[in-house]
Enzyme design. Structure first.
Site, PDB file in Angstrom:
ATOM      1  N   CYS A  21     -27.151 -15.047  17.334  1.00 43.03           N
ATOM      2  CA  CYS A  21     -27.064 -16.026  16.240  1.00 43.03           C
ATOM      3  C   CYS A  21     -27.494 -15.328  14.958  1.00 43.03           C
ATOM      4  O   CYS A  21     -27.469 -14.095  14.891  1.00 43.03           O
ATOM      5  CB  CYS A  21     -27.886 -17.275  16.544  1.00 43.03           C
ATOM      6  SG  CYS A  21     -29.666 -16.989  16.726  1.00 43.03           S
ATOM      7  N   ASN A  35     -32.029 -15.177  15.340  1.00 41.53           N
ATOM      8  CA  ASN A  35     -32.577 -14.930  16.682  1.00 41.53           C
ATOM      9  C   ASN A  35     -33.933 -15.606  16.884  1.00 41.53           C
ATOM     10  O   ASN A  35     -34.817 -15.058  17.551  1.00 41.53           O
ATOM     11  CB  ASN A  35     -32.656 -13.413  16.998  1.00 41.53           C
ATOM     12  CG  ASN A  35     -32.958 -13.084  18.458  1.00 41.53           C
ATOM     13  OD1 ASN A  35     -33.642 -12.112  18.755  1.00 41.53           O
ATOM     14  ND2 ASN A  35     -32.475 -13.885  19.384  1.00 41.53           N
ATOM     15  N   CYS A  72     -33.731 -19.441  16.923  1.00 40.84           N
ATOM     16  CA  CYS A  72     -33.396 -20.794  17.386  1.00 40.84           C
ATOM     17  C   CYS A  72     -32.318 -20.776  18.466  1.00 40.84           C
ATOM     18  O   CYS A  72     -32.612 -20.951  19.655  1.00 40.84           O
ATOM     19  CB  CYS A  72     -32.931 -21.679  16.222  1.00 40.84           C
ATOM     20  SG  CYS A  72     -34.209 -21.961  14.971  1.00 40.84           S
ATOM     21  N   ARG A  73     -31.077 -20.590  18.069  1.00 43.13           N
ATOM     22  CA  ARG A  73     -29.964 -20.778  19.014  1.00 43.13           C
ATOM     23  C   ARG A  73     -29.861 -19.706  20.093  1.00 43.13           C
ATOM     24  O   ARG A  73     -29.741 -20.037  21.283  1.00 43.13           O
ATOM     25  CB  ARG A  73     -28.642 -20.873  18.238  1.00 43.13           C
ATOM     26  CG  ARG A  73     -28.562 -22.102  17.354  1.00 43.13           C
ATOM     27  CD  ARG A  73     -27.431 -21.988  16.349  1.00 43.13           C
ATOM     28  NE  ARG A  73     -27.689 -20.949  15.366  1.00 43.13           N
ATOM     29  CZ  ARG A  73     -26.833 -20.525  14.457  1.00 43.13           C
ATOM     30  NH1 ARG A  73     -25.616 -21.048  14.428  1.00 43.13           N
ATOM     31  NH2 ARG A  73     -27.157 -19.593  13.597  1.00 43.13           N
ATOM     32  N   SER A  74     -29.879 -18.437  19.705  1.00 45.40           N
ATOM     33  CA  SER A  74     -29.669 -17.410  20.735  1.00 45.40           C
ATOM     34  C   SER A  74     -30.853 -17.244  21.692  1.00 45.40           C
ATOM     35  O   SER A  74     -30.615 -17.000  22.890  1.00 45.40           O
ATOM     36  CB  SER A  74     -29.211 -16.072  20.137  1.00 45.40           C
ATOM     37  OG  SER A  74     -30.154 -15.533  19.247  1.00 45.40           O
ATOM     38  N   ASP A 100     -26.366 -24.504  13.387  1.00 46.53           N
ATOM     39  CA  ASP A 100     -27.689 -23.972  13.041  1.00 46.53           C
ATOM     40  C   ASP A 100     -28.665 -25.139  12.847  1.00 46.53           C
ATOM     41  O   ASP A 100     -28.459 -25.974  11.968  1.00 46.53           O
ATOM     42  CB  ASP A 100     -27.538 -23.179  11.741  1.00 46.53           C
ATOM     43  CG  ASP A 100     -28.812 -22.475  11.340  1.00 46.53           C
ATOM     44  OD1 ASP A 100     -29.873 -22.793  11.919  1.00 46.53           O
ATOM     45  OD2 ASP A 100     -28.746 -21.620  10.455  1.00 46.53           O
TER      46      ASP A 100
END
Ligand code: 4NP
Length: 159
Positions: free
Chosen positions: A8, A11, A13-15, A126
């Site tokens: 993401c 690195n 939150c999402r990934s 995001d």
């Protein structure tokens, strides 16, 4: 060994959440020895930091322990090492492709939502500047997509 890198922007939150959800599914399937997951960001702004506390809290409530420490993608190492490089949104995918100057690794690069089985999402939004619901939405999409990704890998192993 199948090596998967989730990517993401920051690195945090999402990934890291994708890494945590996928690692959990891999463990449940008893495939720890066969599938390795890691995550990275297209920017290094948060390098060295643990995942965002809001992301960790939402993940924890679903039983995922997010332990990864933020790092920036290193094309010189990561593009060779990982078999699948999975971007969270179109910007991440574009940035990854821009790092792959000769298009050598284009076939390894995918978008997370391409593996979704029930969600209609076309990217993982995001959640950084929003509220709790954004983090829950990220996890909903990731649980769907990681399930689809694991199924795809298992199908490929059979054939
Ligand atoms: P991520 O979220 O890409 O899912 O880790 C973000 C984290 C940090 C920033 C943006 C998005 N930031 O601008 O610092």
């Amino acid at each position: 060994m199948k090596n998967i890198l989730f990517v993401c922007l920051g690195n945090i939150c999402r990934s890291p959440a994708a890494e945590g959800v996928m690692t959990s599914l891999v463990q449940q399937a008893g495939l720890e020895g066969e599938i390795f997951c890691d995550s990275a960001g297209t920017i290094g702004y948060h390098a060295g930091e643990p995942a965002d506390g809001r992301m960790r809290r939402s993940a924890r409530q679903r039983g995922y322990d997010l332990t990864s420490i933020s790092r920036k993608v290193n094309p010189a190492i990561d593009f060779e090492k990982f078999d699948l490089i999975v971007a969270m949104d179109d910007d991440n995918l574009r940035d990854l492709r821009a790092m792959d100057h000769d298009n050598t690794y284009a076939a390894k690069m995918h978008k997370m939502t391409d593996f979704c089985r029930t969600s209609n999402a076309t990217y993982v939004p995001d959640p950084y500047y929003g509220g709790t619901q954004g983090f829950e939405n990220v996890l909903d999409i990731l649980e769907d997509a990681c399930g689809g990704l694991l199924e795809k890998i298992r199908d490929e192993r059979k054939s």
